[in-house]
Design a protein around this motif. Structure first.
Motif, PDB file in Angstrom:
ATOM      1  N   ALA A   1      45.973  43.651 132.250  1.00 39.68           N
ATOM      2  CA  ALA A   1      45.795  45.104 132.316  1.00 39.68           C
ATOM      3  C   ALA A   1      47.000  45.777 132.967  1.00 39.68           C
ATOM      4  CB  ALA A   1      44.513  45.432 133.081  1.00 39.68           C
ATOM      5  N   ILE A   2      47.555  45.119 133.974  1.00 43.25           N
ATOM      6  CA  ILE A   2      48.728  45.680 134.661  1.00 43.25           C
ATOM      7  C   ILE A   2      49.946  45.655 133.743  1.00 43.25           C
ATOM      8  CG2 ILE A   2      50.332  45.333 136.582  1.00 43.25           C
ATOM      9  CD1 ILE A   2      47.937  44.153 138.146  1.00 43.25           C
ATOM     10  N   GLU A   3      50.186  44.545 133.119  1.00 43.76           N
ATOM     11  CA  GLU A   3      51.401  44.381 132.323  1.00 43.76           C
ATOM     12  C   GLU A   3      51.404  45.250 131.071  1.00 43.76           C
ATOM     13  OE1 GLU A   3      51.473  40.210 131.605  1.00 43.76           O
ATOM     14  OE2 GLU A   3      52.262  39.705 133.607  1.00 43.76           O
ATOM     15  N   THR A   4      50.218  45.607 130.549  1.00 47.22           N
ATOM     16  CA  THR A   4      50.145  46.376 129.305  1.00 47.22           C
ATOM     17  C   THR A   4      49.897  47.858 129.531  1.00 47.22           C
ATOM     18  OG1 THR A   4      47.762  45.888 129.135  1.00 47.22           O
ATOM     19  CG2 THR A   4      49.303  44.385 128.002  1.00 47.22           C
ATOM     20  N   GLU A   5      49.846  48.305 130.800  1.00 46.42           N
ATOM     21  CA  GLU A   5      49.587  49.714 131.081  1.00 46.42           C
ATOM     22  C   GLU A   5      50.855  50.545 130.861  1.00 46.42           C
ATOM     23  OE1 GLU A   5      48.420  53.097 131.416  1.00 46.42           O
ATOM     24  OE2 GLU A   5      46.784  51.686 131.864  1.00 46.42           O
ATOM     25  N   PRO A   6      50.884  51.437 129.870  1.00 53.05           N
ATOM     26  CA  PRO A   6      52.103  52.208 129.587  1.00 53.05           C
ATOM     27  C   PRO A   6      52.420  53.269 130.638  1.00 53.05           C
ATOM     28  CG  PRO A   6      50.281  52.931 128.190  1.00 53.05           C
ATOM     29  CD  PRO A   6      49.797  51.722 128.907  1.00 53.05           C
ATOM     30  N   ASP A   7      51.387  53.748 131.356  1.00 57.28           N
ATOM     31  CA  ASP A   7      51.612  54.808 132.350  1.00 57.28           C
ATOM     32  C   ASP A   7      52.046  54.269 133.712  1.00 57.28           C
ATOM     33  OD1 ASP A   7      50.959  56.928 130.649  1.00 57.28           O
ATOM     34  OD2 ASP A   7      48.808  56.635 131.005  1.00 57.28           O
ATOM     35  N   LEU A   8      52.174  52.946 133.822  1.00 55.92           N
ATOM     36  CA  LEU A   8      52.499  52.339 135.113  1.00 55.92           C
ATOM     37  C   LEU A   8      53.982  51.975 135.146  1.00 55.92           C
ATOM     38  CD1 LEU A   8      50.904  51.521 137.672  1.00 55.92           C
ATOM     39  CD2 LEU A   8      50.767  49.219 136.737  1.00 55.92           C
ATOM     40  N   PRO A   9      54.772  52.571 136.069  1.00 55.46           N
ATOM     41  CA  PRO A   9      56.198  52.229 136.175  1.00 55.46           C
ATOM     42  C   PRO A   9      56.385  50.757 136.527  1.00 55.46           C
ATOM     43  CG  PRO A   9      55.682  54.221 137.422  1.00 55.46           C
ATOM     44  CD  PRO A   9      54.375  53.615 137.031  1.00 55.46           C
ATOM     45  N   ASP A  10      57.550  50.212 136.157  1.00 55.07           N
ATOM     46  CA  ASP A  10      57.810  48.799 136.408  1.00 55.07           C
ATOM     47  C   ASP A  10      57.729  48.450 137.886  1.00 55.07           C
ATOM     48  OD1 ASP A  10      58.054  48.364 133.748  1.00 55.07           O
ATOM     49  OD2 ASP A  10      60.237  48.140 133.727  1.00 55.07           O
ATOM     50  N   THR A  11      58.201  49.371 138.742  1.00 55.44           N
ATOM     51  CA  THR A  11      58.150  49.080 140.183  1.00 55.44           C
ATOM     52  C   THR A  11      56.711  48.946 140.655  1.00 55.44           C
ATOM     53  OG1 THR A  11      58.291  51.468 140.582  1.00 55.44           O
ATOM     54  CG2 THR A  11      60.343  50.198 140.713  1.00 55.44           C
ATOM     55  N   ASP A  12      55.817  49.806 140.129  1.00 53.72           N
ATOM     56  CA  ASP A  12      54.399  49.714 140.499  1.00 53.72           C
ATOM     57  C   ASP A  12      53.772  48.458 139.897  1.00 53.72           C
ATOM     58  OD1 ASP A  12      54.588  51.994 141.934  1.00 53.72           O
ATOM     59  OD2 ASP A  12      53.669  53.301 140.445  1.00 53.72           O
ATOM     60  N   LYS A  13      54.179  48.110 138.669  1.00 54.28           N
ATOM     61  CA  LYS A  13      53.675  46.871 138.073  1.00 54.28           C
ATOM     62  C   LYS A  13      54.031  45.668 138.950  1.00 54.28           C
ATOM     63  CE  LYS A  13      53.665  48.248 133.183  1.00 54.28           C
ATOM     64  NZ  LYS A  13      54.205  47.966 131.838  1.00 54.28           N
ATOM     65  N   ALA A  14      55.268  45.679 139.443  1.00 52.43           N
ATOM     66  CA  ALA A  14      55.695  44.580 140.307  1.00 52.43           C
ATOM     67  C   ALA A  14      54.853  44.515 141.574  1.00 52.43           C
ATOM     68  CB  ALA A  14      57.171  44.733 140.648  1.00 52.43           C
ATOM     69  N   ASP A  15      54.589  45.694 142.192  1.00 49.12           N
ATOM     70  CA  ASP A  15      53.775  45.731 143.405  1.00 49.12           C
ATOM     71  C   ASP A  15      52.377  45.172 143.138  1.00 49.12           C
ATOM     72  OD1 ASP A  15      55.820  46.816 144.853  1.00 49.12           O
ATOM     73  OD2 ASP A  15      55.160  48.894 144.610  1.00 49.12           O
TER      74      ASP A  15
ATOM     75  N   GLN B   1      45.956  56.126 142.585  1.00 53.93           N
ATOM     76  CA  GLN B   1      45.780  57.554 142.851  1.00 53.93           C
ATOM     77  C   GLN B   1      46.877  58.394 142.220  1.00 53.93           C
ATOM     78  OE1 GLN B   1      45.386  58.235 147.022  1.00 53.93           O
ATOM     79  NE2 GLN B   1      43.313  57.407 147.151  1.00 53.93           N
ATOM     80  N   SER B   2      48.052  57.816 142.018  1.00 51.01           N
ATOM     81  CA  SER B   2      49.182  58.570 141.485  1.00 51.01           C
ATOM     82  C   SER B   2      49.214  58.592 139.962  1.00 51.01           C
ATOM     83  CB  SER B   2      50.495  57.971 142.009  1.00 51.01           C
ATOM     84  OG  SER B   2      50.645  56.635 141.553  1.00 51.01           O
ATOM     85  N   LEU B   3      48.307  57.854 139.305  1.00 47.30           N
ATOM     86  CA  LEU B   3      48.312  57.754 137.848  1.00 47.30           C
ATOM     87  C   LEU B   3      47.449  58.847 137.227  1.00 47.30           C
ATOM     88  CD1 LEU B   3      47.988  53.898 137.342  1.00 47.30           C
ATOM     89  CD2 LEU B   3      50.055  55.282 137.323  1.00 47.30           C
ATOM     90  N   PRO B   4      47.735  59.245 135.999  1.00 49.13           N
ATOM     91  CA  PRO B   4      46.888  60.233 135.322  1.00 49.13           C
ATOM     92  C   PRO B   4      45.515  59.655 135.021  1.00 49.13           C
ATOM     93  CG  PRO B   4      48.532  59.340 133.817  1.00 49.13           C
ATOM     94  CD  PRO B   4      48.895  58.841 135.177  1.00 49.13           C
ATOM     95  N   GLU B   5      44.561  60.537 134.793  1.00 49.72           N
ATOM     96  CA  GLU B   5      43.192  60.091 134.556  1.00 49.72           C
ATOM     97  C   GLU B   5      43.067  59.282 133.270  1.00 49.72           C
ATOM     98  OE1 GLU B   5      40.721  63.512 134.636  1.00 49.72           O
ATOM     99  OE2 GLU B   5      41.049  63.934 136.769  1.00 49.72           O
TER     100      GLU B   5
END
Length: 630
Positions: A554-568, A603-607
């Motif tokens: 779910a993390i790796e395929t989320e388009p709205d998640l920046p790479d830095t957040d994916k890494a975290d 919390q920082s991601l869109p709904e």
């Protein structure tokens, strides 16, 4: 009764000394220390001329006691006052005679002799009268002087009238004549009751007569008047009070009458004041110092308590409905037990929307019994740290870890909320009652700023690398492709990094999306860690390996998640996998930290982000599989 007898009885446990005659006695020892008479009852006692200097009188009862000077001292004071008045009259008459001689002497020799003395006297009187006139007394010129004798006695009479006027204005508390009043009170206290340097904490002077009583400090000790009850005491304005809170006439009146209805005490010193049961309805106490004051059952309805200092204050049973509590200063020593409050306001003046920030917000709702204390007790035990212009999550995580090391009583569970406030981020931490809130806030912000600077330095270095000659990078890529083709391509391609990462030296990687994080390597590490987990023994338990794999996907395929957040988040997934085999205490810490990180990031991601729904389903199951209560 002699002071020695009182001390002997007190030593045997006796505390009641009501109605005793102690006039002229001294409880001050030869070594200048005072006696310990804490809790003694001297109500309705005659303590005129009694010396309690440096004594410990905590909780002592002086209700209806009669203080002041003894009769013989009163006679001495009257004699001294009469002598001073007589000398003043003679000097006034003499001055008038000299001035008259200056203007009316016919003899040349006499005129010259009086001239010098007359000019000197006239000059001195001119300075005196000018100073008095500047302090508010308007004086008209005398009528035409008809003769030398008449002029002298008219002048003496005018001086007498002026003296009476000054005495009258001073007795009324006119600040222009404060010096005269202070001198008069000091003179009147000679030979009177003395509490200089005494500890009167919690003492009771209700309905006591306190004329000519001395509460000044000594060179060795300060007089302690914390929470002394002055209710309905008599002639307190005739006592020497030094620089205590009693020096302010308005405060003194409030302490005596307990009536401050609609009155102003802006920036007043009420430190340690006893205001139990006082009526402060609609009173303005903005910026007042109420530290260590007691306001039990006080009526503070609709009072303005904006920015009051109430450290150690006791509001037990007080009425606070409608009070303004904007930025009031309280801590764990402030007592709010059984406060009667239906609602309060957090702003003195309405904001741009006409709102004074009522609590509760709903105008139809009120606090239930105990709600007010719970609300503000919770607020007392938190630290709120504001991060301007948003928050760098990586820097915050490192800074908070450093904060935990410096303050062992904190943990990741201490984070109660991370909220957006416009462009800023507000972090709320739960702390112990005795925690140094200022030190915690300062440590976190300092560490955070240091971590941000380190990260910015890394970014600057990365930008320098990106600005290098791209021709060399392209050439290196071309050479790699040619080499792969020469050695048979397919076999090599299986082991070739398809993420288009180019190693440019050091610890930095550049890929086609300009990410500074090598997600492929990190994802591989997470996968390896998950695969090393043991299979569940009980089929009824959630399959941790499967759940973590779903979360990773779910993390790796989320388009709205920046790479830095994916890494975290991938790093937290790995920590969750490692928690399975960790010690119980470490396991819970890793799990709680991971959940906090997920909450802060989501919390920082869109709904519309799908990962939010996935996490809400998967995280509780993962924690359950780890044996962590949700």
């Amino acid at each position: 009764m002699k002071a020695s007898e009182v001390l002997q009885r007190y030593a045997k446990g006796e505390r009641e000394f009501r109605h005793v005659d102690l006039h002229g006695q001294s409880f001050r020892g030869k070594d200048l220390s005072g006696a310990d008479l804490s809790g003694a009852d001297f109500s309705e006692a005659d303590i005129r001329g009694t010396n309690f200097s440096n004594a410990v009188l905590q909780g002592a009862n002086f209700t209806k006691a009669k203080a002041g000077v003894q009769k013989r001292w009163l006679v001495i004071q009257q004699i001294i006052a009469f002598v001073i008045s007589a000398l003043s009259g003679v000097l006034s008459a003499f001055s008038g005679a000299l001035i008259a001689a200056l203007f009316f002497s016919d003899s040349g020799a006499d005129r010259q002799a009086y001239l010098i003395a007359g000019i000197v006297v006239l000059g001195l009187l001119g300075v005196v009268f000018f100073a008095i006139l500047r302090q508010g007394f308007t004086f008209r010129a005398f009528l035409t002087i008809s003769g030398a004798v008449a002029f002298a006695f008219a002048f003496a009479f005018a001086v007498t009238l002026l003296s009476l006027y000054v005495a009258w204005r001073a007795s009324k508390g006119d600040e222009k004549f404060a010096l005269v009043r202070t001198m008069g009170v000091a003179f009147g206290a000679i030979g009177g009751t003395a509490f200089c340097g005494a500890d009167l904490t919690g003492a009771n002077f209700s309905n006591a007569i306190l004329k000519s009583t001395n509460f000044n400090h000594t060179q060795q000790k300060q007089t302690i008047l914390t929470r002394v009850c002055w209710q309905e005491s008599k002639k307190l304005d005739r006592a020497r009070v030094g620089d205590s809170i009693l020096a302010n006439a308005a405060v003194r009146e409030l302490l005596v009458t307990r009536n401050g209805y609609k009155k102003s005490y802006v920036d007043a010193n009420l430190r340690g004041a006893n205001l139990n049961g006082a009526n402060l309805n609609e009173a303005n106490l903005k910026w007042a110092d109420l530290s260590e004051a007691t306001l039990q059952q006080a009526n503070l309805r609709d009072a303005n308590l904006r920015e009051v200092l109430a450290i150690g204050a006791d509001f037990t049973g007080a009425y606070l409905t409608g009070a303004c509590l904007e930025a009031w200063n309280i801590d764990h020593t402030t007592k709010l037990n059984q406060v009667d409050c239906q609602y309060v306001y957090l702003l003195e003046h309405p904001n741009q929307l006409g709102n004074r920030e009522r609590r509760p917000h709903d105008p139809d709702q009120v606090f239930k019994p105990g709600d007010f204390e719970k609300l503000y007790r919770k607020m007392i035990n938190v630290v709120q740290v504001l991060f301007r212009n948003g928050m760098n999550r990586a820097a915050f995580a490192e800074a908070f870890q450093q904060l935990i090391e410096e303050h062992p009583d904190l943990s990741y569970d201490s984070i109660q909320a991370i909220e957006r406030k416009g462009n800023d981020a507000l972090v709320t931490l739960e702390v112990s009652e005795t925690a140094d809130k200022a030190a915690i806030s300062r440590s976190l912000l300092t560490a955070y700023e240091e971590k941000v600077q380190l990260l910015e330095a890394k970014v600057d270095r990365l930008n320098e690398l990106r600005a290098a000659d791209l021709k060399e990078v392209a050439l290196a890529k071309t050479e790699t492709q040619i080499f792969n083709q020469l050695v048979g391509g397919n076999a090599m391609n299986e082991n070739t990094d398809q993420s288009q990462n180019f190693n440019v030296g050091g610890d930095f990687n550049i890929n086609a999306t300009n990410s500074v994080v090598n997600l492929r390597d990190l994802s591989g590490n997470v996968t390896n860690t998950i695969n090393q987990l043991p299979d569940p023994v009980n089929s009824d338990q959630p399959n941790l390996k499967e759940l973590l794999t779903q979360l990773q996907a779910a993390i790796e395929t989320e388009p709205d998640l920046p790479d830095t957040d994916k890494a975290d988040l991938l790093e937290q997934v790995q920590h969750l996998a490692e928690a399975k085999t960790a010690e119980p205490a470490q396991k819970e810490g890793l799990a709680r930290k991971a959940k906090k990180m997920f909450d802060a990031t989501l919390q920082s991601l869109p709904e519309t982000a799908k990962i939010a729904e996935a996490c809400s389903k998967l995280l509780p199951l993962i924690l359950k599989a780890l044996g962590i209560p949700v």
